[in-house]
Design a protein around this motif. Structure first.
Motif, PDB file in Angstrom:
ATOM      1  N   LEU A  25       0.799  -1.228   0.000  1.00  0.00           N
ATOM      2  CA  LEU A  25       0.000   0.000   0.000  1.00  0.00           C
ATOM      3  C   LEU A  25       0.828   1.271   0.000  1.00  0.00           C
ATOM      4  O   LEU A  25       0.276   2.350  -0.238  1.00  0.00           O
ATOM      5  CB  LEU A  25      -0.943   0.009   1.213  1.00  0.00           C
ATOM      6  CG  LEU A  25      -1.955  -1.127   1.302  1.00  0.00           C
ATOM      7  CD1 LEU A  25      -2.870  -0.920   2.497  1.00  0.00           C
ATOM      8  CD2 LEU A  25      -2.771  -1.234   0.026  1.00  0.00           C
ATOM      9  N   GLY A  26       2.128   1.155   0.274  1.00  0.00           N
ATOM     10  CA  GLY A  26       2.973   2.342   0.271  1.00  0.00           C
ATOM     11  C   GLY A  26       2.466   3.379   1.250  1.00  0.00           C
ATOM     12  O   GLY A  26       2.247   3.113   2.433  1.00  0.00           O
ATOM     13  N   GLY A  83      -0.483   4.899   0.942  1.00  0.00           N
ATOM     14  CA  GLY A  83      -1.919   5.042   0.734  1.00  0.00           C
ATOM     15  C   GLY A  83      -2.658   5.350   2.022  1.00  0.00           C
ATOM     16  O   GLY A  83      -2.151   5.123   3.124  1.00  0.00           O
ATOM     17  N   HIS A 142       1.904  -3.177  -8.941  1.00  0.00           N
ATOM     18  CA  HIS A 142       2.377  -1.807  -9.113  1.00  0.00           C
ATOM     19  C   HIS A 142       2.643  -1.475 -10.578  1.00  0.00           C
ATOM     20  O   HIS A 142       2.337  -0.368 -11.041  1.00  0.00           O
ATOM     21  CB  HIS A 142       3.639  -1.585  -8.280  1.00  0.00           C
ATOM     22  CG  HIS A 142       3.362  -1.465  -6.814  1.00  0.00           C
ATOM     23  ND1 HIS A 142       4.354  -1.309  -5.858  1.00  0.00           N
ATOM     24  CD2 HIS A 142       2.189  -1.468  -6.121  1.00  0.00           C
ATOM     25  CE1 HIS A 142       3.807  -1.227  -4.662  1.00  0.00           C
ATOM     26  NE2 HIS A 142       2.499  -1.321  -4.799  1.00  0.00           N
ATOM     27  N   ASP A 176      -0.419   4.481  -4.935  1.00  0.00           N
ATOM     28  CA  ASP A 176      -0.676   4.014  -3.576  1.00  0.00           C
ATOM     29  C   ASP A 176      -2.120   4.277  -3.157  1.00  0.00           C
ATOM     30  O   ASP A 176      -2.759   3.436  -2.494  1.00  0.00           O
ATOM     31  CB  ASP A 176       0.278   4.699  -2.595  1.00  0.00           C
ATOM     32  CG  ASP A 176       1.718   4.270  -2.790  1.00  0.00           C
ATOM     33  OD1 ASP A 176       1.948   3.254  -3.472  1.00  0.00           O
ATOM     34  OD2 ASP A 176       2.627   4.950  -2.268  1.00  0.00           O
ATOM     35  N   SER A 193      -4.902   1.207  -2.573  1.00  0.00           N
ATOM     36  CA  SER A 193      -5.577   1.143  -1.272  1.00  0.00           C
ATOM     37  C   SER A 193      -7.085   1.012  -1.449  1.00  0.00           C
ATOM     38  O   SER A 193      -7.747   0.239  -0.750  1.00  0.00           O
ATOM     39  CB  SER A 193      -5.259   2.392  -0.436  1.00  0.00           C
ATOM     40  OG  SER A 193      -3.894   2.443  -0.092  1.00  0.00           O
TER      41      SER A 193
END
Length: 510
Positions: free
Chosen positions: A117-118, A120, A255, A300, A304
């Protein structure tokens, strides 16, 4: 740098042996520690040592529900896991609203989902969360985006979901309803979020590379949360072995596709000339493009929303149809209500269904909420206590402790829902013929407080639209699930029924 590179090259052939050695050492240290320092003297931790929950309960959540129901305060402290678990509404309100700033998602949680999710919205705290929350609130609150979302869902129902069910009924074929719902919700959320159609629910039910990668990334990320120590998965990630190697590959695929969609959308907008704007398109990605130029940040955010909007809706629909199969009386009442609002006969396929009609179906609304009371799509949620605190029920919480509120257990608490708490009874939500919302801290299925789910209303509309379209046209006979004790769930971020939900589909007879 050359020396480091040479050492890494030498290390690779021995990585599995090193991982095994490190893991074994950690386990031995863990056992040694708790051999001389018992978990604690409470009945809960002793239960961990002496009882096998699997012999008596279908799911770990059922065992937690039992323990929480036995606790005088509705709270237990599992010292060995460093986790306070509560089903007390006063505690839930305190955590999610009253002392919100002291109970963030926390770095341990962010680390678990960080690779997927980085930064997000569901994986961050503080100013970054506030910025995304404000941005998402403006977009998701608009009538145009809600109308677009409903059009996407209704199109997916009429052009894909209903025809697939009709074909299964005509062939007398058993289908996995959970798989169908996951495909449906993935197509819908991808169209809504990206403006991209993965085609998971086309007649051949193809295997989507994107959906498969997303499934693997979600599943393997969730597995990080159940290991004994985060050191284990972090070592595996560093060495790029086992599940962490597979997770890295799956996340890379997710991604790459997301970034490709973003680039294509920017190129399309650039080619459309000065008159085109991001916000003029219906999907969420196009709207967010008008607020930020950072493609990684956009990725991101949208990933999410994919995670939140796909699995939760599919889980809610799966549980609802399992409960309806066990309670034909409720199905009959939903059909009678819909006949009054929409009309019977040719109206079964709900081509003329609209927001106003859905709002008038109070019993359907009650059935959806009652289903999620018993089987919430997210069965538990955790925060981390920033500084030492005491919960309203008197439970002390040390700084750094994981604090979990448990919607699954709360739905089974007689103290909250009465002695019939384990029964599927939509009438508990109806007063004078009107659906009545419950206090969100007694029913935190969509969280509550500042982090309450922004997509709550759209999700409920989607669930109701799907349920009504299928209930009015088809009969469903559930296959091999146990009739006693409920479905068995696979551990994960959302409630997934082990083995799926096999059903025989039949067209309704007049």
């Amino acid at each position: 740098m050359a020396a480091i590179s040479a050492f890494a090259t030498w290390l690779i052939p021995y990585s599995h042996f090193i991982f095994f050695t490190v893991s074994l050492t950690l386990i031995l240290l863990f056992v040694r520690k708790f051999k001389f320092q018992p978990w604690c003297g409470c009945h809960v931790c002793q239960g961990f040592l002496t009882a096998s929950w699997a012999l008596k309960y279908n799911n770990l959540c059922d065992w937690y529900s039992h323990l929480l129901a036995q606790s005088p305060t509705g709270t237990i402290h599992v010292h060995v896991l460093g986790n306070v678990i509560t089903a007390n509404p006063d505690n839930v309100e305190y955590i999610l609203r009253t002392n919100f700033n002291n109970y963030p998602k926390g770095k341990p949680f962010s680390a678990i989902l960080g690779d997927l999710l980085g930064f997000g919205i569901f994986n961050v705290d503080g100013d970054l969360w506030k910025f995304q929350r404000k941005m998402a609130c403006l977009e998701l609150g608009s009538n145009s985006i809600r109308s677009y979302a409903y059009d996407v869902v209704e199109s997916e129902i009429q052009t894909r979901l209903v025809p697939i069910m009709s074909a299964a009924a005509a062939a007398g074929r058993t289908v996995d309803l959970q798989d169908i719902f996951r495909r449906f919700s993935f197509d819908s959320i991808c169209k809504f979020s990206f403006g991209f159609d993965p085609g998971c629910l086309t007649p051949t039910l193809p295997v989507s590379e994107f959906a498969a990668a997303f499934d693997a990334a979600s599943k393997l990320s969730a597995e990080r949360a159940v290991v004994t120590s985060p050191v284990v998965w972090k070592v595996k990630r560093f060495l790029n072995v086992g599940s962490e190697k597979n997770l890295r590959r799956a996340i890379r695929s997710v991604h790459e596709l997301a970034e490709r969609v973003i680039r294509n959308r920017r190129d399309n907008l650039a080619g459309a000339g000065d008159g085109a704007t991001s916000a003029s398109n219906g999907d969420l990605l196009s709207r967010f493009m008008s607020t930020t130029a950072d493609d990684v940040f956009l990725r991101d955010i949208v990933v999410s929303f994919l995670l939140a909007g796909r699995d939760t809706v599919a889980a809610a629909l799966t549980s609802l149809f399992w409960l309806l199969s066990q309670n034909p009386r409720v199905t009959k009442l939903i059909r009678e209500e819909s006949d009054k609002v929409i009309g019977d006969g040719g109206g079964r396929q709900s081509e003329n269904l609209n927001f106003r009609q859905l709002r008038e179906m109070h019993y359907l609304q009650a059935a959806v909420h009652e289903s999620m009371r018993l089987f919430p799509p997210v069965q538990l949620d955790s925060k981390f206590c920033r500084s030492g605190d005491v919960l309203p029920d008197g439970t002390p919480v040390a700084g750094g402790t994981r604090v979990t509120y448990h919607p699954y257990a709360m739905g089974r608490m007689a103290a909250i829902w009465g002695p019939d708490c384990t029964e599927f009874r939509p009438e508990r939500w109806i007063k004078d013929g009107i659906f009545r919302q419950e206090c969100p801290y007694r029913y935190p299925v969509f969280q509550a407080g500042p982090r309450v789910c922004l997509g709550k209303e759209m999700a409920i509309v989607e669930i109701k639209a799907v349920a009504l379209s299928l209930i009015r046209r088809f009969d469903f006979e559930v296959g091999s699930l146990p009739s006693q004790g409920g479905p068995r769930f696979v551990p994960g971020l959302t409630a997934t029924v082990r083995g799926g939900l096999p059903v025989v589909v039949r067209e309704r007879e007049d």
